[in-house]
Write a protein that holds these residues in place. Structure first.
Motif, mmCIF file in Angstrom:
data_model
loop_
_atom_site.group_PDB
_atom_site.id
_atom_site.type_symbol
_atom_site.label_atom_id
_atom_site.label_comp_id
_atom_site.label_asym_id
_atom_site.label_seq_id
_atom_site.Cartn_x
_atom_site.Cartn_y
_atom_site.Cartn_z
ATOM 1 N N PHE A 86 28.227 51.903 25.625
ATOM 2 C CA PHE A 86 27.034 51.295 25.031
ATOM 3 C C PHE A 86 26.159 50.731 26.141
ATOM 4 O O PHE A 86 26.637 49.994 27.010
ATOM 5 N N ASP A 87 24.866 51.082 26.115
ATOM 6 C CA ASP A 87 23.956 50.600 27.164
ATOM 7 C C ASP A 87 23.005 49.522 26.656
ATOM 8 O O ASP A 87 22.031 49.173 27.322
ATOM 9 N N GLY A 88 23.295 48.997 25.464
ATOM 10 C CA GLY A 88 22.431 47.979 24.872
ATOM 11 C C GLY A 88 21.637 48.517 23.705
ATOM 12 O O GLY A 88 21.204 47.761 22.833
ATOM 13 N N LEU A 89 21.438 49.845 23.694
ATOM 14 C CA LEU A 89 20.671 50.473 22.632
ATOM 15 C C LEU A 89 21.339 51.754 22.136
ATOM 16 O O LEU A 89 21.404 52.009 20.940
ATOM 17 N N ASP A 90 21.845 52.559 23.074
ATOM 18 C CA ASP A 90 22.457 53.843 22.749
ATOM 19 C C ASP A 90 23.883 53.919 23.292
ATOM 20 O O ASP A 90 24.279 53.115 24.131
ATOM 21 N N MET A 91 24.615 54.959 22.828
ATOM 22 C CA MET A 91 25.887 55.307 23.444
ATOM 23 C C MET A 91 25.626 56.448 24.413
ATOM 24 O O MET A 91 25.017 57.452 24.049
ATOM 25 N N ILE A 92 26.079 56.294 25.657
ATOM 26 C CA ILE A 92 25.925 57.334 26.663
ATOM 27 C C ILE A 92 27.243 58.077 26.759
ATOM 28 O O ILE A 92 28.268 57.505 27.138
ATOM 29 N N GLY A 93 27.231 59.362 26.392
ATOM 30 C CA GLY A 93 28.441 60.170 26.425
ATOM 31 C C GLY A 93 28.817 60.557 27.834
ATOM 32 O O GLY A 93 28.034 60.385 28.782
ATOM 33 N N ILE A 101 22.470 54.625 18.307
ATOM 34 C CA ILE A 101 23.345 53.844 17.438
ATOM 35 C C ILE A 101 22.477 53.059 16.459
ATOM 36 O O ILE A 101 21.509 52.422 16.865
ATOM 37 N N PRO A 102 22.797 53.100 15.171
ATOM 38 C CA PRO A 102 22.023 52.318 14.201
ATOM 39 C C PRO A 102 22.003 50.842 14.604
ATOM 40 O O PRO A 102 23.042 50.256 14.896
ATOM 41 N N GLU A 103 20.808 50.262 14.628
ATOM 42 C CA GLU A 103 20.685 48.869 15.078
ATOM 43 C C GLU A 103 21.482 47.906 14.210
ATOM 44 O O GLU A 103 22.017 46.921 14.710
ATOM 45 N N ASN A 104 21.547 48.186 12.916
ATOM 46 C CA ASN A 104 22.302 47.284 12.031
ATOM 47 C C ASN A 104 23.771 47.226 12.440
ATOM 48 O O ASN A 104 24.387 46.160 12.435
ATOM 49 N N TYR A 105 24.343 48.401 12.789
ATOM 50 C CA TYR A 105 25.749 48.435 13.217
ATOM 51 C C TYR A 105 25.925 47.687 14.533
ATOM 52 O O TYR A 105 26.841 46.864 14.680
ATOM 53 N N ALA A 106 25.066 47.971 15.507
ATOM 54 C CA ALA A 106 25.169 47.330 16.817
ATOM 55 C C ALA A 106 24.993 45.819 16.697
ATOM 56 O O ALA A 106 25.677 45.045 17.376
ATOM 57 N N SER A 107 24.088 45.408 15.815
ATOM 58 C CA SER A 107 23.816 43.981 15.630
ATOM 59 C C SER A 107 24.986 43.268 14.959
ATOM 60 O O SER A 107 25.464 42.231 15.434
ATOM 61 N N LYS A 108 25.479 43.832 13.851
ATOM 62 C CA LYS A 108 26.589 43.206 13.112
ATOM 63 C C LYS A 108 27.875 43.197 13.931
ATOM 64 O O LYS A 108 28.678 42.272 13.839
ATOM 65 N N SER A 109 28.076 44.248 14.733
ATOM 66 C CA SER A 109 29.281 44.336 15.560
ATOM 67 C C SER A 109 29.155 43.547 16.856
ATOM 68 O O SER A 109 30.110 43.439 17.615
ATOM 69 N N ARG A 110 27.956 43.035 17.116
ATOM 70 C CA ARG A 110 27.672 42.286 18.346
ATOM 71 C C ARG A 110 28.104 43.075 19.580
ATOM 72 O O ARG A 110 28.839 42.581 20.439
ATOM 73 N N LEU A 111 27.650 44.314 19.638
ATOM 74 C CA LEU A 111 27.982 45.168 20.776
ATOM 75 C C LEU A 111 27.303 44.644 22.036
ATOM 76 O O LEU A 111 26.175 44.161 21.995
ATOM 77 N N VAL A 112 28.012 44.763 23.143
ATOM 78 C CA VAL A 112 27.527 44.288 24.434
ATOM 79 C C VAL A 112 27.521 45.468 25.405
ATOM 80 O O VAL A 112 28.375 46.362 25.314
ATOM 81 N N VAL A 116 33.018 50.323 25.176
ATOM 82 C CA VAL A 116 33.340 51.742 25.002
ATOM 83 C C VAL A 116 33.428 52.028 23.508
ATOM 84 O O VAL A 116 34.088 51.306 22.753
ATOM 85 N N LEU A 117 32.748 53.098 23.097
ATOM 86 C CA LEU A 117 32.682 53.457 21.689
ATOM 87 C C LEU A 117 33.231 54.859 21.464
ATOM 88 O O LEU A 117 33.233 55.693 22.377
ATOM 89 N N LYS A 118 33.682 55.090 20.242
ATOM 90 C CA LYS A 118 34.087 56.432 19.819
ATOM 91 C C LYS A 118 33.106 56.893 18.757
ATOM 92 O O LYS A 118 32.805 56.151 17.817
ATOM 93 N N LEU A 119 32.612 58.109 18.926
ATOM 94 C CA LEU A 119 31.695 58.696 17.959
ATOM 95 C C LEU A 119 32.374 59.893 17.310
ATOM 96 O O LEU A 119 32.838 60.801 18.000
ATOM 97 N N THR A 120 32.442 59.870 15.981
ATOM 98 C CA THR A 120 32.956 61.008 15.227
ATOM 99 C C THR A 120 31.781 61.675 14.528
ATOM 100 O O THR A 120 31.077 61.036 13.741
ATOM 101 N N ILE A 121 31.559 62.961 14.852
ATOM 102 C CA ILE A 121 30.499 63.727 14.209
ATOM 103 C C ILE A 121 31.148 64.590 13.138
ATOM 104 O O ILE A 121 31.964 65.460 13.437
ATOM 105 N N ARG A 122 30.820 64.324 11.897
ATOM 106 C CA ARG A 122 31.424 65.033 10.776
ATOM 107 C C ARG A 122 30.770 66.393 10.564
ATOM 108 O O ARG A 122 29.662 66.637 11.067
#
Length: 201
Positions: A86-93, A101-112, A116-122
């Protein structure tokens, strides 16, 4: 249903019962994960014994095995799993691609920054994020102000200026002059901060 899928039919008195094919994906996933686990255990053993040459070769084989596992997993499940930072706004693969990353998720999760994030693409294209390795955090206080260039709200703490997500600003309903608590990485500098709470409005 695919033409090559086998279906068992069983007669029950005057009715026909269809037995759906058994889903073998969980079993295959377990087998592949066990192989990865065994490879890692072998590499650890080699390193503990001081055999760095063979350990290095083992790491190369492990990386190749991991790529094969990811490819097989994607083919079997239709899911694509990636990790990134996480770079503050996006996930860098790992390949440098940015994933919004949806701002609501990043905000509620208090991402810093640095998490390190895991992305699952369905198979339907939807993205599911999960925080798997948070960086060490520290809390600091600051005041809400307006960026003179963009006019976006920012947090001022001493001589440092931090960007905060618009979703967090909306959720806490902060305005210039409010005192807030933010989360930043435990070491180093960051551009973004996670808004944790409002101290005084």
């Amino acid at each position: 249903m695919n033409e090559d899928e086998e279906i068992e039919y069983e007669m029950e008195e005057n009715s026909l019962r269809v037995t759906p094919p058994v889903d073998t994906r969980p079993r295959l996933a377990i087998q592949m994960l066990k192989q990865v686990q065994q490879s890692l255990a072998h590499i650890v053993q080699l390193l503990e014994e001081g055999d760095t040459a063979n350990a290095t070769r083992g790491m190369v084989n492990f990386v190749m095995q991991k790529k094969q596992f990811e490819k097989s997993f994607e083919q079997e499940t239709g899911l694509r799993v990636l990790e990134g930072v996480f770079d503050g706004l996006d996930m860098i693969g790992a390949e440098g691609t940015r994933y919004r990353i949806p701002e609501n998720y990043a905000s509620k999760s208090r991402l810093v920054e640095g998490d390190v994030l895991k992305l699952t693409i369905r198979p339907d294209g939807s993205h599911v994020y999960k925080q798997i390795s948070p960086v060490e955090r520290r809390r600091i206080t600051g005041k809400i102000g307006a960026d003179p260039v963009t006019n976006n709200l920012v947090v001022m703490s001493g001589e440092d200026l931090y960007k905060v997500l618009t979703a967090s600003v909306s959720y806490f309903k902060v305005i210039p002059g409010d005192e807030v608590v933010i989360l930043v990485p435990g070491s180093g500098r960051s551009t973004w901060a996670a808004l944790e709470s409002v101290v005084k409005k």
